[in-house]
Design a protein around this motif. Structure first.
Motif, short mmCIF file in Angstrom:
data_model
loop_
_atom_site.label_atom_id
_atom_site.label_comp_id
_atom_site.label_asym_id
_atom_site.label_seq_id
_atom_site.Cartn_x
_atom_site.Cartn_y
_atom_site.Cartn_z
N VAL A 101 0.66 -1.30 -0.05
CA VAL A 101 0.22 -0.15 0.25
C VAL A 101 0.84 1.30 -0.02
CG1 VAL A 101 -1.33 1.73 1.70
CG2 VAL A 101 -2.10 -0.70 1.10
N ALA A 102 1.53 1.14 0.92
CA ALA A 102 2.60 2.03 1.18
C ALA A 102 3.73 2.64 -0.22
CB ALA A 102 3.65 2.29 1.72
N GLN A 103 3.48 1.76 -0.83
CA GLN A 103 4.31 2.04 -2.61
C GLN A 103 3.63 2.28 -3.59
OE1 GLN A 103 8.37 -1.39 -3.03
NE2 GLN A 103 7.02 -1.77 -1.03
N GLU A 104 2.69 0.78 -3.79
CA GLU A 104 1.63 1.78 -4.80
C GLU A 104 0.48 3.33 -4.73
OE1 GLU A 104 -0.39 -2.02 -5.67
OE2 GLU A 104 1.07 -3.37 -5.60
N ILE A 105 -0.15 3.29 -3.46
CA ILE A 105 -0.95 4.67 -3.28
C ILE A 105 -0.73 5.75 -2.58
CG2 ILE A 105 -3.00 5.00 -1.52
CD1 ILE A 105 -3.88 2.29 -1.62
N ILE A 106 0.24 5.48 -1.78
CA ILE A 106 1.59 6.61 -1.22
C ILE A 106 2.39 6.53 -1.84
CG2 ILE A 106 2.31 7.78 0.51
CD1 ILE A 106 -0.39 6.62 0.80
N GLN A 107 3.10 5.61 -2.70
CA GLN A 107 4.40 6.38 -3.77
C GLN A 107 5.75 6.27 -2.46
OE1 GLN A 107 3.20 5.55 -7.19
NE2 GLN A 107 1.69 5.53 -6.94
N LEU A 108 5.73 5.65 -1.89
CA LEU A 108 6.69 5.68 -1.33
C LEU A 108 7.80 4.57 -1.78
CD1 LEU A 108 5.95 5.35 2.91
CD2 LEU A 108 7.18 6.98 1.68
N ASP A 109 9.60 5.46 -1.51
CA ASP A 109 10.19 4.13 -1.61
C ASP A 109 10.12 2.33 -1.00
OD1 ASP A 109 13.28 4.33 -3.05
OD2 ASP A 109 12.83 3.73 -0.87
N PRO A 110 10.34 1.83 -2.04
CA PRO A 110 10.38 -0.03 -1.24
C PRO A 110 11.24 0.64 0.21
CG PRO A 110 10.51 0.22 -3.16
CD PRO A 110 10.87 1.30 -3.32
N ILE A 111 11.78 1.05 0.46
CA ILE A 111 12.99 0.72 1.91
C ILE A 111 12.26 0.96 2.61
CG2 ILE A 111 15.42 1.17 2.82
CD1 ILE A 111 16.57 1.01 0.17
N VAL A 112 12.01 2.59 2.04
CA VAL A 112 11.58 3.48 3.45
C VAL A 112 9.66 3.15 4.00
CG1 VAL A 112 10.14 5.71 4.05
CG2 VAL A 112 12.77 5.72 2.72
N ALA A 113 8.84 1.93 2.80
CA ALA A 113 8.05 1.85 3.05
C ALA A 113 8.16 0.67 4.07
CB ALA A 113 7.38 0.99 2.20
N ALA A 114 9.31 -0.56 3.99
CA ALA A 114 9.28 -1.40 5.17
C ALA A 114 10.00 -0.73 6.04
CB ALA A 114 10.35 -2.28 4.14
N SER A 115 10.25 0.03 6.15
CA SER A 115 11.14 0.86 7.38
C SER A 115 10.31 0.69 8.27
CB SER A 115 11.77 1.82 7.51
OG SER A 115 11.21 2.46 6.30
N THR A 116 9.06 1.51 7.95
CA THR A 116 7.52 1.85 8.87
C THR A 116 7.07 0.76 8.94
OG1 THR A 116 5.73 1.84 7.02
CG2 THR A 116 6.94 3.63 6.55
N VAL A 117 7.06 -0.31 9.16
CA VAL A 117 7.12 -1.89 9.21
C VAL A 117 7.28 -1.73 10.56
CG1 VAL A 117 6.86 -4.71 9.09
CG2 VAL A 117 6.20 -2.62 7.34
N SER A 118 8.79 -1.60 11.40
CA SER A 118 9.02 -1.46 12.63
C SER A 118 7.84 -1.13 13.55
CB SER A 118 10.45 -0.96 12.37
OG SER A 118 11.44 -1.31 11.67
N LEU A 119 7.69 0.86 13.12
CA LEU A 119 6.77 1.81 14.10
C LEU A 119 5.74 0.83 14.18
CD1 LEU A 119 6.45 4.07 14.79
CD2 LEU A 119 5.92 5.44 13.24
N PHE A 120 4.95 0.14 13.08
CA PHE A 120 3.50 -0.27 13.47
C PHE A 120 4.06 -1.47 14.17
CE2 PHE A 120 3.38 0.84 8.74
CZ PHE A 120 2.84 2.19 8.28
N ALA A 121 4.95 -2.49 13.79
CA ALA A 121 4.76 -3.17 15.25
C ALA A 121 5.20 -2.78 17.02
CB ALA A 121 6.02 -4.06 14.79
N LEU A 122 5.66 -1.50 16.67
CA LEU A 122 6.02 -0.78 18.02
C LEU A 122 4.36 -0.49 18.11
CD1 LEU A 122 8.18 0.42 20.13
CD2 LEU A 122 8.03 2.00 19.31
N PHE A 123 3.39 -0.64 18.01
CA PHE A 123 1.95 -0.27 18.09
C PHE A 123 1.72 -1.06 18.63
CE2 PHE A 123 2.61 4.45 17.28
CZ PHE A 123 2.04 5.00 17.98
N ASN A 124 1.81 -2.40 17.40
CA ASN A 124 1.11 -3.69 17.36
C ASN A 124 1.25 -4.56 18.67
OD1 ASN A 124 1.54 -6.89 17.79
ND2 ASN A 124 0.00 -6.26 16.49
#
Length: 414
Positions: A256-279
């Motif tokens: 979703v980050a890459q296709e809708i928001i047009q984030l770079d794949p490396i940046v998109a992958a790095s956001t997952v760490s933040l999401f995991a913290l909230f989880n």
């Protein structure tokens, strides 16, 4: 007087039981930290694709099968906890997990890896997963939601620890040696910790006026069997919705980050760490909330957050990074919340002495949600050409969840 004397004489780790029981929470967290490595599978995929000469779809098979076996074995194990004992089950499950990883290091093709990692390691995860929660729940009848929520932080935050650890090991030793090392470490760690994972004597309870008050008001002895209640079916549906929405969001976070928001794949992958913290952090919070407020209100709160996140994503477009981050933090936050709400609500709504069996049955909702959640979002993407349409059903399911929670989640007496 005799019971009070026994309570005072009981010790854990050389401390009075009421103090020593707190050490069981970090030990349970460590067990779940090892088991939660299954959520770091993405770290293993690329090296395995190169090693075994397989594609992306094939490399996902071991992970998918592991989730199925994990979700299947956990409910079954609940029926044997009281008969076999928490220590023996934890040790056996930890051994199976370790053997699965060790055998995976020798796998020469995807079929063998699916068997060793997916079926064997997944079985070990399912056998062991519920034990730390059962132990925490039994030792903390006065703070069960907080204790269970803190314990399962280990599973939620595992990717933050095990993913970089696995990546470092792969870079240093290669994928086969990494699987072998992890298998040995997990076997030793879980086996040693399992020696401590014992439940208190049936007559044990913490001292103090606060628990006496909770016992009188919140733990009536005349609750019906879980399957005889409308609350069970309501909780099952609510849990299934929470798992379906959360796990589908987890599966599409980076695309979703890459296709809708047009984030770079490396940046998109790095956001997952933040999401995991909230989880991870949502688990003790929602466990604590479910201890203090009726489950229907806490459940409704998660669905309101899901609706907000869905609306944000339905209106998101290229470059709206903040919108994406807020929305997916909420999705992951609510999934972590449900992994604390469901076990705590099971304790609060039904007979606590049947907790291991009851939560095993309730947990089947997670398995169904996991299966549907991993299929629905991808299917919508294939049909409509965008993930945006996946957020209509998440909002709709959240509305259904609010209705079900408000009409069914309450204690029933006979």
């Amino acid at each position: 007087m005799k019971l009070e004397s026994q309570n005072q004489d009981l010790t854990l780790f050389g401390l009075p039981a009421e103090q020593g029981r707190w050490l069981l929470i970090p030990l349970g967290m460590l067990v779940l930290l090892c088991l939660g490595t299954v959520y770091s599978w993405s770290i293993f995929r690329k090296p395995l694709e190169a090693l075994l000469n397989i594609g992306a779809t094939e490399s996902l098979l071991p992970y998918t099968v592991a989730l199925v076996f994990y979700a299947t074995l956990m409910p079954i194990t609940g029926f044997y906890v009281d008969r076999i004992g928490t220590q023996k089950i934890a040790a056996f499950g930890g051994l199976i997990v370790g053997v699965g990883y060790i055998l995976s290091s020798f796998a020469s093709n995807i079929s063998m890896l699916t068997l060793t990692y997916g079926a064997i390691a997944g079985t070990g995860v399912g056998i062991t997963y519920g034990i730390p929660m059962v132990v925490s729940a039994r030792w903390f009848p006065d703070r069960k939601g907080l204790a269970v929520g803190l314990t399962i932080i280990g599973f939620g935050l595992s990717p933050l620890v095990t993913a970089p650890l696995a990546k470092g090991l792969i870079d240093a030793f290669g994928i086969r040696q990494t699987l072998l090392i992890l298998g040995i470490v997990f076997t030793i760690a879980i086996s040693l910790i399992s020696l401590t994972l014992k439940v208190p004597p049936p007559e044990w309870k913490p001292q103090g006026k606060n628990f006496a008050k909770i016992t009188q008001i919140s733990i009536p002895s005349n609750r019906p069997n879980m399957l005889q209640t409308r609350s069970f079916y309501g909780l099952w549906i609510c849990y299934m919705i929470g798992a379906l929405v959360g796990l589908s969001a987890i599966g599409i976070s980076s695309p979703v980050a890459q296709e809708i928001i047009q984030l770079d794949p490396i940046v998109a992958a790095s956001t997952v760490s933040l999401f995991a913290l909230f989880n991870g952090l949502s688990r003790p919070l929602f466990g604590w909330l479910t201890d203090r407020f009726p489950a229907k209100y806490v459940a409704t709160g998660t669905y309101v957050l899901i609706i907000i996140a869905s609306i944000l994503m339905l209106n998101a477009s290229s470059g709206e990074v903040a919108t994406y981050i807020i929305a997916f933090c909420l999705f992951w936050f609510c999934l972590g919340g449900w992994l604390a709400i469901a076990p705590t609500a099971t304790l609060n709504l039904f007979k606590p002495e049947n907790y291991a069996k009851n939560y095993g049955i309730v947990f089947t909702a997670y398995g169904v949600g996991a299966l549907l959640g991993t299929l629905v979002a991808g299917r919508i993407r294939d049909l409509f050409g965008t993930y945006t349409y996946a957020f209509y059903p998440t909002a709709f399911l959240a509305v259904i969840g609010i209705i079900v929670a408000m009409t069914t989640l309450k204690r029933e007496h006979i």
